[in-house]
Design a protein around this motif. Structure first.
Motif, PDB file in Angstrom:
ATOM      1  N   GLY A  95      -6.688   6.991 -10.177  1.00  0.00           N
ATOM      2  CA  GLY A  95      -5.727   5.990 -10.593  1.00  0.00           C
ATOM      3  C   GLY A  95      -6.404   4.669 -10.900  1.00  0.00           C
TER       4      GLY A  95
ATOM      5  N   THR B 260       0.830  -1.205   0.000  1.00  0.00           N
ATOM      6  CA  THR B 260       0.000   0.000   0.000  1.00  0.00           C
ATOM      7  C   THR B 260       0.862   1.252   0.000  1.00  0.00           C
ATOM      8  OG1 THR B 260      -0.202  -0.067   2.402  1.00  0.00           O
ATOM      9  CG2 THR B 260      -1.956  -1.114   1.123  1.00  0.00           C
ATOM     10  N   GLU B 261       2.150   1.082  -0.320  1.00  0.00           N
ATOM     11  CA  GLU B 261       3.044   2.220  -0.455  1.00  0.00           C
ATOM     12  C   GLU B 261       3.780   2.064  -1.787  1.00  0.00           C
ATOM     13  OE1 GLU B 261       6.995   3.221   1.756  1.00  0.00           O
ATOM     14  OE2 GLU B 261       5.314   3.819   3.017  1.00  0.00           O
ATOM     15  N   ARG B 262       3.978   3.173  -2.461  1.00  0.00           N
ATOM     16  CA  ARG B 262       4.628   3.167  -3.762  1.00  0.00           C
ATOM     17  C   ARG B 262       6.147   3.199  -3.601  1.00  0.00           C
ATOM     18  NH1 ARG B 262       2.645   6.232  -7.857  1.00  0.00           N
ATOM     19  NH2 ARG B 262       4.118   7.850  -7.278  1.00  0.00           N
TER      20      ARG B 262
ATOM     21  N   TYR C 286      -1.500  10.249  -9.249  1.00  0.00           N
ATOM     22  CA  TYR C 286      -0.747  11.331  -8.619  1.00  0.00           C
ATOM     23  C   TYR C 286      -0.037  12.243  -9.630  1.00  0.00           C
ATOM     24  CZ  TYR C 286      -1.100   9.199  -3.922  1.00  0.00           C
ATOM     25  OH  TYR C 286      -1.542   8.705  -2.730  1.00  0.00           O
TER      26      TYR C 286
ATOM     27  N   ARG D 299      -5.790   1.883  -8.901  1.00  0.00           N
ATOM     28  CA  ARG D 299      -6.008   1.146  -7.646  1.00  0.00           C
ATOM     29  C   ARG D 299      -5.953   2.131  -6.498  1.00  0.00           C
ATOM     30  NH1 ARG D 299      -2.028  -0.552 -10.408  1.00  0.00           N
ATOM     31  NH2 ARG D 299      -2.922  -2.576 -10.798  1.00  0.00           N
ATOM     32  N   TYR D 300      -6.526   1.735  -5.387  1.00  0.00           N
ATOM     33  CA  TYR D 300      -6.563   2.605  -4.214  1.00  0.00           C
ATOM     34  C   TYR D 300      -6.582   1.758  -2.950  1.00  0.00           C
ATOM     35  CZ  TYR D 300     -11.573   1.604  -4.111  1.00  0.00           C
ATOM     36  OH  TYR D 300     -12.797   0.969  -4.059  1.00  0.00           O
ATOM     37  N   ARG D 301      -6.238   2.401  -1.856  1.00  0.00           N
ATOM     38  CA  ARG D 301      -6.147   1.727  -0.560  1.00  0.00           C
ATOM     39  C   ARG D 301      -7.538   1.602   0.044  1.00  0.00           C
ATOM     40  NH1 ARG D 301      -2.094   4.841   2.886  1.00  0.00           N
ATOM     41  NH2 ARG D 301      -3.778   6.324   2.726  1.00  0.00           N
TER      42      ARG D 301
ATOM     43  N   ARG E 292      -1.693   5.433 -13.282  1.00  0.00           N
ATOM     44  CA  ARG E 292      -1.606   4.238 -12.434  1.00  0.00           C
ATOM     45  C   ARG E 292      -1.975   4.537 -10.987  1.00  0.00           C
ATOM     46  NH1 ARG E 292      -0.276   1.177  -8.823  1.00  0.00           N
ATOM     47  NH2 ARG E 292       1.176   2.535  -7.774  1.00  0.00           N
ATOM     48  N   ALA E 293      -1.290   5.488 -10.373  1.00  0.00           N
ATOM     49  CA  ALA E 293      -1.554   5.804  -8.967  1.00  0.00           C
ATOM     50  C   ALA E 293      -2.495   6.985  -8.788  1.00  0.00           C
ATOM     51  CB  ALA E 293      -0.237   6.100  -8.241  1.00  0.00           C
TER      52      ALA E 293
ATOM     53  N   LEU F 174      -5.347  -3.228  -1.247  1.00  0.00           N
ATOM     54  CA  LEU F 174      -5.608  -2.401  -2.427  1.00  0.00           C
ATOM     55  C   LEU F 174      -6.790  -2.959  -3.192  1.00  0.00           C
ATOM     56  CD1 LEU F 174      -2.010  -1.744  -3.806  1.00  0.00           C
ATOM     57  CD2 LEU F 174      -3.468  -0.207  -2.490  1.00  0.00           C
TER      58      LEU F 174
ATOM     59  N   GLU G  91      -0.480   4.728  -1.251  1.00  0.00           N
ATOM     60  CA  GLU G  91      -1.505   4.641  -2.295  1.00  0.00           C
ATOM     61  C   GLU G  91      -2.664   5.561  -1.906  1.00  0.00           C
ATOM     62  OE1 GLU G  91      -1.257   3.149  -5.160  1.00  0.00           O
ATOM     63  OE2 GLU G  91       0.450   1.846  -4.828  1.00  0.00           O
TER      64      GLU G  91
END
Length: 172
Positions: free
Chosen positions: A27, A3-5, A109, A29-31, A106-107, A37, A11
């Motif tokens: 994005g 859950t961390e990039r 951000y 996917r998400y937390r 993807r994320a 995820l 995330e």
């Protein structure tokens, strides 16, 4: 699933967030609760989806207007910066027309942040205000790619010219 990039950013907590009325950023996917995820699958929640990263099975529905242009989360070539401007123009037109627009990567951000920020600039916001709104409504981690923020504060048209001056580009 992590859950961390790789860049240390967590995330996102939501699949997408509304930055200004009608303009959403997200994005793939998400937390979710419990630390896992979840996939951010788009159906027909939006009138237009702009994807800067592609993964099969993430939508949108076949009848939704979809623009796919894969961008790296790194230095961009002049033609990629031009594509960002064209996508932002399309998104700004849609928002002005009352349509719901999602810009995603993807994320959710950096790449989506660049297009959303340029959309906001096209809508009349300053680059600094655009970055502020994105970080406020999406995540403080949004636009953590400093080069993308430099592109925005320089102006994408100028950045496009500068990146074309040298083989490796002046800003890239």
């Amino acid at each position: 699933m992590r859950t961390e990039r790789r860049d240390g950013a967590p995330e996102a907590d939501a699949p997408w967030n509304e930055i200004v009325p009608g303009l959403w950023m997200g994005g793939h996917r998400y937390r979710v609760g419990g630390g896992g995820l979840a996939p951010a699958v788009v159906g027909d929640q939006f009138d237009i989806v702009i994807s800067l990263h592609r993964e099969d099975g993430y939508g949108p529905a076949p009848w939704v207007e979809h623009h796919l242009f894969e961008l790296p989360d790194g230095p961009l070539r002049p033609e990629q910066l031009e594509a960002v401007c064209l996508l932002a123009d399309r998104a700004a037109w849609a928002v002005r027309s009352g349509r719901r627009v999602l810009v995603r990567c993807r994320a959710g951000y950096n790449r989506s942040g660049l297009v959303v920020a340029q959309t906001l600039v096209t809508l009349g916001f300053t680059a600094d205000d655009a970055v502020f709104l994105i970080r406020r409504h999406r995540s403080p981690w949004a636009l953590n790619n400093r080069l993308f923020v430099e592109y925005l504060t320089t102006g994408l048209d100028v950045a496009r010219l500068l990146t074309g001056l040298e083989p490796d580009g002046l800003l890239g």
